[in-house]
Design a protein around this motif. Sequence first.
Motif, PDB file in Angstrom:
ATOM      1  N   ASN A   1      10.724  -8.234  -7.180  1.00 15.70           N
ATOM      2  CA  ASN A   1       9.499  -9.266  -6.723  1.00 15.70           C
ATOM      3  C   ASN A   1       8.168  -9.201  -7.705  1.00 15.70           C
ATOM      4  O   ASN A   1       7.923  -7.936  -7.968  1.00 15.70           O
ATOM      5  CB  ASN A   1       9.287  -8.666  -5.249  1.00 15.70           C
ATOM      6  CG  ASN A   1       8.242  -9.488  -4.576  1.00 15.70           C
ATOM      7  OD1 ASN A   1       7.313  -9.768  -5.010  1.00 15.70           O
ATOM      8  ND2 ASN A   1       8.743 -10.105  -3.376  1.00 15.70           N
ATOM      9  N   MET A   2       8.026 -10.240  -8.083  1.00 13.53           N
ATOM     10  CA  MET A   2       6.982 -10.348  -8.943  1.00 13.53           C
ATOM     11  C   MET A   2       5.678  -9.759  -8.364  1.00 13.53           C
ATOM     12  O   MET A   2       4.981  -9.282  -9.138  1.00 13.53           O
ATOM     13  CB  MET A   2       6.645 -11.897  -9.648  1.00 13.53           C
ATOM     14  CG  MET A   2       5.614 -12.026 -10.893  1.00 13.53           C
ATOM     15  SD  MET A   2       5.537 -13.823 -11.096  1.00 13.53           S
ATOM     16  CE  MET A   2       7.203 -14.157 -11.832  1.00 13.53           C
ATOM     17  N   TYR A   3       5.408 -10.282  -7.271  1.00 13.16           N
ATOM     18  CA  TYR A   3       3.957  -9.566  -6.505  1.00 13.16           C
ATOM     19  C   TYR A   3       4.016  -8.043  -6.634  1.00 13.16           C
ATOM     20  O   TYR A   3       3.208  -7.388  -7.014  1.00 13.16           O
ATOM     21  CB  TYR A   3       3.914 -10.368  -5.280  1.00 13.16           C
ATOM     22  CG  TYR A   3       2.912  -9.959  -4.412  1.00 13.16           C
ATOM     23  CD1 TYR A   3       1.548 -10.495  -4.595  1.00 13.16           C
ATOM     24  CD2 TYR A   3       2.442  -8.756  -3.556  1.00 13.16           C
ATOM     25  CE1 TYR A   3       0.420 -10.260  -4.201  1.00 13.16           C
ATOM     26  CE2 TYR A   3       1.456  -8.586  -2.792  1.00 13.16           C
ATOM     27  CZ  TYR A   3       0.317  -9.145  -3.328  1.00 13.16           C
ATOM     28  OH  TYR A   3      -0.961  -8.934  -2.647  1.00 13.16           O
ATOM     29  N   PHE A   4       5.377  -7.483  -6.173  1.00 13.83           N
ATOM     30  CA  PHE A   4       5.182  -6.146  -6.019  1.00 13.83           C
ATOM     31  C   PHE A   4       5.344  -5.489  -7.611  1.00 13.83           C
ATOM     32  O   PHE A   4       4.848  -4.484  -7.758  1.00 13.83           O
ATOM     33  CB  PHE A   4       6.658  -5.762  -5.196  1.00 13.83           C
ATOM     34  CG  PHE A   4       6.434  -5.586  -3.942  1.00 13.83           C
ATOM     35  CD1 PHE A   4       6.142  -4.369  -3.256  1.00 13.83           C
ATOM     36  CD2 PHE A   4       6.476  -6.917  -3.246  1.00 13.83           C
ATOM     37  CE1 PHE A   4       5.872  -4.526  -1.662  1.00 13.83           C
ATOM     38  CE2 PHE A   4       6.212  -6.915  -1.694  1.00 13.83           C
ATOM     39  CZ  PHE A   4       5.859  -5.712  -1.220  1.00 13.83           C
ATOM     40  N   SER A   5       5.946  -6.199  -8.306  1.00 15.93           N
ATOM     41  CA  SER A   5       5.819  -5.586  -9.953  1.00 15.93           C
ATOM     42  C   SER A   5       4.556  -5.706 -10.232  1.00 15.93           C
ATOM     43  O   SER A   5       4.032  -4.470 -10.912  1.00 15.93           O
ATOM     44  CB  SER A   5       6.705  -6.788 -10.887  1.00 15.93           C
ATOM     45  OG  SER A   5       6.423  -6.363 -12.060  1.00 15.93           O
ATOM     46  N   ALA A   6       3.387  -6.627  -9.906  1.00 21.43           N
ATOM     47  CA  ALA A   6       2.223  -6.711 -10.367  1.00 21.43           C
ATOM     48  C   ALA A   6       1.555  -5.515  -9.569  1.00 21.43           C
ATOM     49  O   ALA A   6       0.685  -4.815 -10.342  1.00 21.43           O
ATOM     50  CB  ALA A   6       1.554  -7.962  -9.962  1.00 21.43           C
ATOM     51  N   ILE A   7       1.744  -5.102  -8.417  1.00 21.45           N
ATOM     52  CA  ILE A   7       1.299  -4.063  -7.828  1.00 21.45           C
ATOM     53  C   ILE A   7       1.554  -2.954  -8.350  1.00 21.45           C
ATOM     54  O   ILE A   7       0.853  -1.664  -8.414  1.00 21.45           O
ATOM     55  CB  ILE A   7       1.549  -4.114  -6.217  1.00 21.45           C
ATOM     56  CG1 ILE A   7       1.203  -5.481  -5.385  1.00 21.45           C
ATOM     57  CG2 ILE A   7       0.987  -2.944  -5.465  1.00 21.45           C
ATOM     58  CD1 ILE A   7      -0.395  -5.470  -5.410  1.00 21.45           C
TER      59      ILE A   7
ATOM     60  N   THR B   1       0.939  -1.160  -0.028  1.00 22.95           N
ATOM     61  CA  THR B   1      -0.189  -0.030  -0.023  1.00 22.95           C
ATOM     62  C   THR B   1       0.757   1.196   0.072  1.00 22.95           C
ATOM     63  O   THR B   1       0.145   2.269  -0.083  1.00 22.95           O
ATOM     64  CB  THR B   1      -0.830  -0.045   1.321  1.00 22.95           C
ATOM     65  OG1 THR B   1       0.016   0.053   2.444  1.00 22.95           O
ATOM     66  CG2 THR B   1      -1.869  -1.351   1.209  1.00 22.95           C
ATOM     67  N   LYS B   2       2.162   1.066   0.018  1.00 22.01           N
ATOM     68  CA  LYS B   2       3.133   2.235   0.126  1.00 22.01           C
ATOM     69  C   LYS B   2       3.779   2.399  -1.183  1.00 22.01           C
ATOM     70  O   LYS B   2       4.490   1.534  -1.795  1.00 22.01           O
ATOM     71  CB  LYS B   2       4.165   2.077   1.159  1.00 22.01           C
ATOM     72  CG  LYS B   2       3.583   1.796   2.592  1.00 22.01           C
ATOM     73  CD  LYS B   2       4.554   1.514   3.554  1.00 22.01           C
ATOM     74  CE  LYS B   2       4.005   1.262   5.008  1.00 22.01           C
ATOM     75  NZ  LYS B   2       4.984   1.027   6.076  1.00 22.01           N
ATOM     76  N   PRO B   3       3.262   3.358  -2.071  1.00 24.13           N
ATOM     77  CA  PRO B   3       4.031   3.573  -3.399  1.00 24.13           C
ATOM     78  C   PRO B   3       5.557   3.500  -3.446  1.00 24.13           C
ATOM     79  O   PRO B   3       6.154   2.868  -4.397  1.00 24.13           O
ATOM     80  CB  PRO B   3       3.577   5.018  -4.119  1.00 24.13           C
ATOM     81  CG  PRO B   3       2.302   5.003  -3.302  1.00 24.13           C
ATOM     82  CD  PRO B   3       2.467   4.676  -1.908  1.00 24.13           C
ATOM     83  N   ALA B   4       6.274   4.171  -2.582  1.00 22.56           N
ATOM     84  CA  ALA B   4       7.918   4.210  -2.409  1.00 22.56           C
ATOM     85  C   ALA B   4       8.342   2.771  -2.333  1.00 22.56           C
ATOM     86  O   ALA B   4       9.186   2.351  -2.815  1.00 22.56           O
ATOM     87  CB  ALA B   4       8.309   4.924  -1.312  1.00 22.56           C
TER      88      ALA B   4
END
Length: 209
Positions: free
Chosen positions: A29-35, A17-20
Amino acid sequence: MPLEGSVPGAPRPSDVTKPAQVELYRGSNMYFSAIGFINDVKKGPFWEHSPILFDVSGIKDGWGKINKGMIKMFNAEVLSKFPVVQHFPFGSLFSWDLDPEAAAPATSVHVATYGQATTSNVPAAGSGSGTAAPWAQATRMPGRPAGVPPGPGIPYSRAPWAGTGSSGPTMPRGGVPDTGPPPPASFPRGTPGTASNQFSVTKAPWASS
């Protein structure tokens, strides 16, 4: 992926939930890439445009529980729904294997009534054999050349007035028997420039000269 908790040094689930933090981990990280892709194409609060992912970010038990929950959701919402899985390109990378422990499917009403289709009761391609409709009887159509066998079709019938010569009235183009008087060759016309200059058969009642 651990079954419980998270790998040491892994980001916290709430960091999505934190854009930074998303920009920091989206490259590895694939999950953070999707986010990160969601953040690129959607605007507004994260909890508003991605409520399910926002609920996942609040899990305190670590990525192990999140991974197990997502696998269950994928199995229920994707793999277990035929309208979705029918479009999968199965092959060497993603194969379709028969489960030997799966229960046999229930017999359908059609199979229970008419039986299972076999090669003995299925006509060969191009053979032309099969079950004909009750009304598909072989009939002799008028005008058929000599030596041509009659074909299947609806029995042919002629109209009572479809005669020729002295046997009945002639049939003009349009299919209506020619029994009435011939149409008039011309229609009377009135004075040009006045209301009477029209066909007398179509003059309106109020069209006075």
